[in-house]
Design an enzyme around this catalytic site. Structure first.
Site, PDB file in Angstrom:
ATOM      1  N   LYS A 107       0.805  -1.219   0.000  1.00  0.00           N
ATOM      2  CA  LYS A 107       0.000   0.000   0.000  1.00  0.00           C
ATOM      3  C   LYS A 107       0.844   1.278   0.000  1.00  0.00           C
ATOM      4  O   LYS A 107       0.329   2.369  -0.204  1.00  0.00           O
ATOM      5  CB  LYS A 107      -0.969  -0.001   1.174  1.00  0.00           C
ATOM      6  CG  LYS A 107      -2.069  -1.035   0.986  1.00  0.00           C
ATOM      7  CD  LYS A 107      -3.083  -1.014   2.112  1.00  0.00           C
ATOM      8  CE  LYS A 107      -4.237  -1.958   1.820  1.00  0.00           C
ATOM      9  NZ  LYS A 107      -3.810  -3.379   1.896  1.00  0.00           N
TER      10      LYS A 107
HETATM   11  C1  LIG Z   1      -4.508  -4.422   1.337  1.00  0.00           C
HETATM   12  C2  LIG Z   1      -3.779  -5.706   1.196  1.00  0.00           C
HETATM   13  C3  LIG Z   1      -4.190  -6.711   0.278  1.00  0.00           C
HETATM   14  C4  LIG Z   1      -5.450  -6.581  -0.556  1.00  0.00           C
HETATM   15  O1  LIG Z   1      -5.323  -5.645  -1.585  1.00  0.00           O
HETATM   16  P1  LIG Z   1      -6.650  -5.087  -2.351  1.00  0.00           P
HETATM   17  O2  LIG Z   1      -6.141  -4.071  -3.278  1.00  0.00           O
HETATM   18  O3  LIG Z   1      -7.536  -4.540  -1.275  1.00  0.00           O
HETATM   19  O4  LIG Z   1      -7.264  -6.257  -3.030  1.00  0.00           O
HETATM   20  C5  LIG Z   1      -3.412  -7.849   0.152  1.00  0.00           C
HETATM   21  N1  LIG Z   1      -2.308  -8.028   0.902  1.00  0.00           N
HETATM   22  C6  LIG Z   1      -1.885  -7.098   1.801  1.00  0.00           C
HETATM   23  C7  LIG Z   1      -0.671  -7.379   2.623  1.00  0.00           C
HETATM   24  C8  LIG Z   1      -2.596  -5.903   1.977  1.00  0.00           C
HETATM   25  O5  LIG Z   1      -2.173  -4.990   2.889  1.00  0.00           O
END
Ligand SMILES: *Cc1c(COP(=O)(O)O)cnc(C)c1O
Length: 425
Positions: A107
């Site tokens: 993220k």
């Molecule tokens: C947020 C997150 C996801 C999911 O991603 P999306 O874009 O919401 O599908 C997967 N793995 C980790 C470690 C995350 O922090």
């Protein structure tokens, strides 16, 4: 470039408005009116471009001239200030590591791009922007880090007291400066309720320019295309790879599909899910039935009604057959996830986290039917989930430094009046 709402009842807006508003007034998500085509020359010579150049080409049409090229390039350089290496585990399986950013989860890219776009777009407005987020862990730390020290923007993060991991709490509360952490005596739902109440408070919104930093914002969503460019750039196979993406809110995989639609060569997409299986169910039964989320050890994917799935359907013109020719989805439980972490360690000496392990499982599941080489995304460093990983994980240096920093959080009741006071301050 103009943006429409997926609900179809809001005005068309430009990039700036879509980023500052976050979500359309009719409750829909902003979607670009058209999907631009990448120049063929870029696709053919993809290996000769830098990661930053590719990112620039992919995102520039969406920004639609609202940020001058030089500033957009600077924003991209700051966003991509860490590696996204592709590792080949064997002939069939490679892994793209997306956890080398400051908070050790994917993220970071979205949060960094959003923060810098918001700061640039609001620099001539008279009211400073206040970003308000509720977090159960990863989003808050990426937002805290991504916005730290960014001009014209204040950040207020609400997190549930004693309900985030100690690493996550350190990542949320040790920045200071323009980042304010509020430790709420309650659970995540209380935090979310308080945030929603603030967004619905017209009086408050007259005084303070409030915006959200959640994953439906186009400036968090669009830059995730960069990962797919990076994957294809490093890919050595003679045909395009299958890509398996650990999915919760489906923002990451939806960005990949967007990049493919613009011309990036990808063979097939796999959405890897935990027990929250709305999308895998939809693909088998044709019925889309949101459910309350269930708790799993891959908790960043505990989503019962993935917001971005509507964007994916829109890219495929709501045609289920078009979707299934390019997209598969599988669900795995915690027990399978732990076994996958073990086998990745034993077979390849590869330490994965629970989310990446599900990406691996889904790729293997697809390969039972189609013998095609592929990539799974490793979306977080295993050290972020020490209770779920079935072996000792080596703690990276940057986390050790966190332990020595001072916690700066204000403890508040789950009470709206207290939140408003904090925001007005
Ligand atoms: C947020 C997150 C996801 C999911 O991603 P999306 O874009 O919401 O599908 C997967 N793995 C980790 C470690 C995350 O922090």
């Amino acid at each position: 470039m103009k943006y429409k709402s997926t609900n179809g009842r809001a005005e068309l807006v430009d990039f700036k408005t879509a980023v500052i508003k976050g979500q359309a007034e009719d409750g829909g998500l902003y979607m670009p009116m058209e999907i631009p085509h990448l120049p063929e020359e870029v696709i053919f010579n993809i290996k000769s471009y830098s990661r930053e150049d590719l990112a620039f080409y992919s995102v520039k049409p969406y920004v639609g001239g609202m940020i001058p090229d030089n500033d957009l390039k600077r924003i991209i350089n700051e966003t991509l200030a860490f590696e996204t290496p592709l590792l080949k585990l064997d002939e069939e399986v490679s892994v793209l590591e997306l956890f080398h950013g400051p908070t050790l989860a994917f993220k970071d890219v979205g949060a960094r791009f959003l923060s810098r776009c918001l700061s640039w777009l609001s620099k001539d407005d008279d009211k400073k922007i206040t970003v308000l987020v509720a977090t159960s862990g990863d989003t808050g730390s990426a937002v805290a880090d991504g916005f730290y020290g960014v001009e014209n923007v204040q950040v207020v993060i609400l997190y549930p007291s004693a309900k985030v991991s100690s690493i996550q709490e350190q990542q949320l509360t040790t920045y200071g400066g323009n980042i304010r952490a509020l430790e709420v005596k309650g659970d995540f739902d209380d935090c979310q309720r308080l945030v929603k109440q603030a967004f619905a408070d017209e009086q408050l919104r007259k005084e303070v320019a409030l915006t959200s930093a959640n994953s439906i914002n186009i400036a968090r969503w669009l830059p995730q295309q960069f990962y797919y460019f990076s994957a294809i750039q490093q890919w050595e196979g003679n045909q395009p790879p299958v890509i398996s993406v650990p999915s919760g809110n489906f923002g990451n995989i939806c960005a990949g599909i967007l990049a493919w639609k613009s011309g990036l060569p990808v063979k097939h997409f796999i959405a890897a899910c935990n027990a929250n299986d709305v999308v895998p169910q939809f693909l088998t039964t044709g019925k889309y039935q949101p459910k309350p989320s269930v708790r799993t050890i891959s908790n960043a994917m505990d989503v019962g009604n993935p917001s971005n799935f509507v964007r994916i359907m829109e890219i495929f013109n709501d045609k289920a057959d078009l979707l299934s020719s390019m997209f598969s989805s599988y669900s795995f439980n915690d027990e399978q996830t732990v076994k996958a972490m073990q086998s990745l360690k034993e077979k390849y000496n590869y330490p994965s986290d629970p989310h990446g392990a599900i990406g691996y499982l889904a790729l293997k599941e697809y390969q039972k039917q189609y013998s095609l080489p592929g990539i799974f995304f490793e979306t977080a460093h295993p050290v972020k989930f020490p209770d779920a990983v079935p072996y000792e994980v080596i703690i990276p240096e940057k986390l050790k430094q966190l332990k020595t920093k001072e916690k700066m959080a204000k403890l508040i009741d789950a009470d709206y009046k207290m939140l408003v006071e904090e925001i007005r301050n």
